[in-house]
Design a protein around this motif. Sequence first.
Motif, PDB file in Angstrom:
ATOM      1  N   GLY A  80       6.342  -7.752  -1.889  1.00 42.86           N
ATOM      2  CA  GLY A  80       7.272  -6.804  -2.663  1.00 42.86           C
ATOM      3  C   GLY A  80       7.814  -5.402  -2.112  1.00 42.86           C
ATOM      4  N   GLU A  81       8.564  -4.910  -2.824  1.00 43.52           N
ATOM      5  CA  GLU A  81       9.153  -3.585  -2.281  1.00 43.52           C
ATOM      6  C   GLU A  81       8.805  -2.311  -3.549  1.00 43.52           C
ATOM      7  OE1 GLU A  81      12.942  -3.670  -1.236  1.00 43.52           O
ATOM      8  OE2 GLU A  81      12.813  -4.778   0.663  1.00 43.52           O
ATOM      9  N   ASP A  82       8.511  -1.176  -2.937  1.00 50.14           N
ATOM     10  CA  ASP A  82       8.482  -0.103  -4.021  1.00 50.14           C
ATOM     11  C   ASP A  82       9.684   0.567  -4.242  1.00 50.14           C
ATOM     12  OD1 ASP A  82       9.122   1.580  -1.925  1.00 50.14           O
ATOM     13  OD2 ASP A  82       7.044   2.417  -1.470  1.00 50.14           O
ATOM     14  N   LYS A 134       5.861  -6.269 -13.799  1.00 49.89           N
ATOM     15  CA  LYS A 134       5.843  -5.063 -13.550  1.00 49.89           C
ATOM     16  C   LYS A 134       5.357  -4.515 -12.121  1.00 49.89           C
ATOM     17  CE  LYS A 134       4.664  -4.432 -18.518  1.00 49.89           C
ATOM     18  NZ  LYS A 134       3.695  -3.839 -19.577  1.00 49.89           N
ATOM     19  N   GLU A 135       4.847  -5.525 -11.492  1.00 50.07           N
ATOM     20  CA  GLU A 135       4.381  -5.252 -10.103  1.00 50.07           C
ATOM     21  C   GLU A 135       3.242  -4.133 -10.013  1.00 50.07           C
ATOM     22  OE1 GLU A 135       7.347  -4.762  -7.325  1.00 50.07           O
ATOM     23  OE2 GLU A 135       7.830  -6.941  -7.265  1.00 50.07           O
ATOM     24  N   ASN A 136       2.347  -4.458 -11.083  1.00 50.38           N
ATOM     25  CA  ASN A 136       1.179  -3.590 -11.001  1.00 50.38           C
ATOM     26  C   ASN A 136      -0.153  -4.307 -11.276  1.00 50.38           C
ATOM     27  OD1 ASN A 136       0.675  -4.022 -13.813  1.00 50.38           O
ATOM     28  ND2 ASN A 136       1.934  -2.526 -14.381  1.00 50.38           N
ATOM     29  N   VAL A 137      -1.393  -3.933 -10.778  1.00 53.13           N
ATOM     30  CA  VAL A 137      -2.611  -4.732 -10.806  1.00 53.13           C
ATOM     31  C   VAL A 137      -3.644  -3.742 -11.792  1.00 53.13           C
ATOM     32  CG1 VAL A 137      -4.474  -5.609  -9.326  1.00 53.13           C
ATOM     33  CG2 VAL A 137      -2.262  -5.433  -8.531  1.00 53.13           C
ATOM     34  N   ARG A 138      -4.259  -4.416 -12.393  1.00 56.20           N
ATOM     35  CA  ARG A 138      -5.286  -3.908 -13.422  1.00 56.20           C
ATOM     36  C   ARG A 138      -6.472  -4.254 -12.792  1.00 56.20           C
ATOM     37  NH1 ARG A 138      -8.323  -4.602 -17.720  1.00 56.20           N
ATOM     38  NH2 ARG A 138      -8.719  -2.902 -19.086  1.00 56.20           N
ATOM     39  N   TYR A 151      -7.488   9.856   4.068  1.00 60.71           N
ATOM     40  CA  TYR A 151      -7.935  10.168   2.675  1.00 60.71           C
ATOM     41  C   TYR A 151      -8.444   8.869   1.941  1.00 60.71           C
ATOM     42  CZ  TYR A 151      -6.464  10.759  -2.114  1.00 60.71           C
ATOM     43  OH  TYR A 151      -6.602  10.878  -3.545  1.00 60.71           O
ATOM     44  N   ARG A 152      -9.453   9.406   1.114  1.00 58.85           N
ATOM     45  CA  ARG A 152     -10.381   8.088   0.360  1.00 58.85           C
ATOM     46  C   ARG A 152     -10.463   8.410  -1.060  1.00 58.85           C
ATOM     47  NH1 ARG A 152     -13.426   9.291   4.864  1.00 58.85           N
ATOM     48  NH2 ARG A 152     -14.854  10.390   3.572  1.00 58.85           N
ATOM     49  N   LEU A 153     -10.346   7.372  -1.788  1.00 55.89           N
ATOM     50  CA  LEU A 153     -10.428   7.696  -3.322  1.00 55.89           C
ATOM     51  C   LEU A 153     -11.297   6.470  -3.773  1.00 55.89           C
ATOM     52  CD1 LEU A 153      -9.983   8.687  -6.098  1.00 55.89           C
ATOM     53  CD2 LEU A 153      -7.764   7.878  -6.040  1.00 55.89           C
ATOM     54  N   SER A 154     -12.353   6.730  -4.511  1.00 52.12           N
ATOM     55  CA  SER A 154     -13.104   5.743  -4.955  1.00 52.12           C
ATOM     56  C   SER A 154     -13.183   5.840  -6.678  1.00 52.12           C
ATOM     57  CB  SER A 154     -14.337   5.663  -4.354  1.00 52.12           C
ATOM     58  OG  SER A 154     -14.388   4.939  -2.778  1.00 52.12           O
ATOM     59  N   THR A 155     -12.878   4.873  -7.414  1.00 58.43           N
ATOM     60  CA  THR A 155     -12.758   5.107  -8.613  1.00 58.43           C
ATOM     61  C   THR A 155     -13.288   3.606  -9.302  1.00 58.43           C
ATOM     62  OG1 THR A 155     -11.898   6.048 -10.795  1.00 58.43           O
ATOM     63  CG2 THR A 155     -10.322   4.955  -9.037  1.00 58.43           C
ATOM     64  N   ASN A 156     -12.938   3.463 -10.861  1.00 59.68           N
ATOM     65  CA  ASN A 156     -13.075   2.198 -11.372  1.00 59.68           C
ATOM     66  C   ASN A 156     -12.302   2.193 -12.669  1.00 59.68           C
ATOM     67  OD1 ASN A 156     -15.094   4.310 -12.534  1.00 59.68           O
ATOM     68  ND2 ASN A 156     -15.295   2.804 -14.171  1.00 59.68           N
ATOM     69  N   ASN A 157     -11.959   1.098 -13.041  1.00 60.86           N
ATOM     70  CA  ASN A 157     -11.329   0.984 -14.485  1.00 60.86           C
ATOM     71  C   ASN A 157      -9.791   1.568 -14.525  1.00 60.86           C
ATOM     72  OD1 ASN A 157     -10.721  -0.199 -17.063  1.00 60.86           O
ATOM     73  ND2 ASN A 157     -11.870   1.676 -18.021  1.00 60.86           N
ATOM     74  N   VAL A 158      -8.891   1.186 -13.525  1.00 59.01           N
ATOM     75  CA  VAL A 158      -7.748   1.757 -13.226  1.00 59.01           C
ATOM     76  C   VAL A 158      -6.590   0.606 -13.161  1.00 59.01           C
ATOM     77  CG1 VAL A 158      -8.629   3.564 -12.074  1.00 59.01           C
ATOM     78  CG2 VAL A 158      -7.950   1.820 -11.006  1.00 59.01           C
ATOM     79  N   THR A 159      -5.309   1.138 -13.628  1.00 57.85           N
ATOM     80  CA  THR A 159      -4.107   0.333 -13.041  1.00 57.85           C
ATOM     81  C   THR A 159      -3.249   0.885 -11.867  1.00 57.85           C
ATOM     82  OG1 THR A 159      -4.009  -0.526 -15.244  1.00 57.85           O
ATOM     83  CG2 THR A 159      -1.975  -0.566 -14.086  1.00 57.85           C
ATOM     84  N   VAL A 160      -3.170   0.065 -10.842  1.00 56.20           N
ATOM     85  CA  VAL A 160      -2.493   0.574  -9.709  1.00 56.20           C
ATOM     86  C   VAL A 160      -0.822   0.168  -9.797  1.00 56.20           C
ATOM     87  CG1 VAL A 160      -2.313   0.528  -7.299  1.00 56.20           C
ATOM     88  CG2 VAL A 160      -4.431   0.483  -8.395  1.00 56.20           C
ATOM     89  N   ASP A 161       0.002   1.082  -9.573  1.00 59.85           N
ATOM     90  CA  ASP A 161       1.615   0.586  -9.762  1.00 59.85           C
ATOM     91  C   ASP A 161       1.903   0.597  -8.267  1.00 59.85           C
ATOM     92  OD1 ASP A 161       4.191   0.627 -10.066  1.00 59.85           O
ATOM     93  OD2 ASP A 161       4.171   1.941 -11.846  1.00 59.85           O
ATOM     94  N   ARG A 165       3.467   3.581  -6.225  1.00 58.66           N
ATOM     95  CA  ARG A 165       2.281   3.978  -5.784  1.00 58.66           C
ATOM     96  C   ARG A 165       1.369   4.992  -6.359  1.00 58.66           C
ATOM     97  NH1 ARG A 165       5.487   6.444  -0.955  1.00 58.66           N
ATOM     98  NH2 ARG A 165       6.969   6.724  -2.579  1.00 58.66           N
ATOM     99  N   ARG A 166       1.451   4.894  -7.942  1.00 61.75           N
ATOM    100  CA  ARG A 166       0.529   5.572  -8.535  1.00 61.75           C
ATOM    101  C   ARG A 166      -0.723   4.871  -9.220  1.00 61.75           C
ATOM    102  NH1 ARG A 166       3.129  10.379  -9.629  1.00 61.75           N
ATOM    103  NH2 ARG A 166       1.634  10.933 -11.329  1.00 61.75           N
TER     104      ARG A 166
END
Length: 214
Positions: A80-82, A134-138, A151-161, A165-166
């Motif tokens: 897809g495209e952002d 919606k092109e997001n991933v839960r 840059y690194r980010l590790s977390t949990n229980n999120v939705t990626v748009d 790119r949020r």
Amino acid sequence: MSTAAKLIRSKRQEFAAPNGKHDRNVRWLRFILPVAVGILGSMLALAPFTMRGELSFVLDKNSVDVAKERMRVTEALYRGEDSEGRPFSLKAGSAVQKSSSEAIVELNDLSARILLKDGPAQIRASAGRYDMDKENVRVPGAVQVESASGYRLSTNNVTVDLKQRRLRSDGVVEGRTNIGTFRADRLEADLAERTVSLNGNARLRIEQNGLRRP
């Protein structure tokens, strides 16, 4: 001429004689064959009108196996495209769409690739739910974000748009960035700007020299 030869000759003469057995067989066949052909032709002509082209049966829903999944794919790839027209891709080891009425795909062993200002970034998780509209991933479990700049980010229980790119949390989260660990009731992250906002009971533990690490 021998006696055997005379006997054979007499039988042939008898068979070929007028009104003999051969003539009687020919007369019967001249009558029977046309009648048989006529009957067969009539049956073939009437067959389309006498045969029914549909099949009726009674189906017991309690004794029939119902498919639990609408579609299953291995090594699935979505593109897809952002919002700025830049491409992104979403790859999964397996994908299952349970119903055609909703555009939700269950993904396993997934990785997403998006393009940021400083280069590509990769998002990895063990499982997630992809909304094709919606092109997001839960992601209900752990997720890791890594960019080309380090840059690194590790977390949990999120939705990626993927279009914006949020990244936002669906509840209490905890995780790690380049500078240390954090915990909060809610999280919002702008992957393009590399900013993380913690809301509600936010706790951040900064590691010494964390900003200097690549």
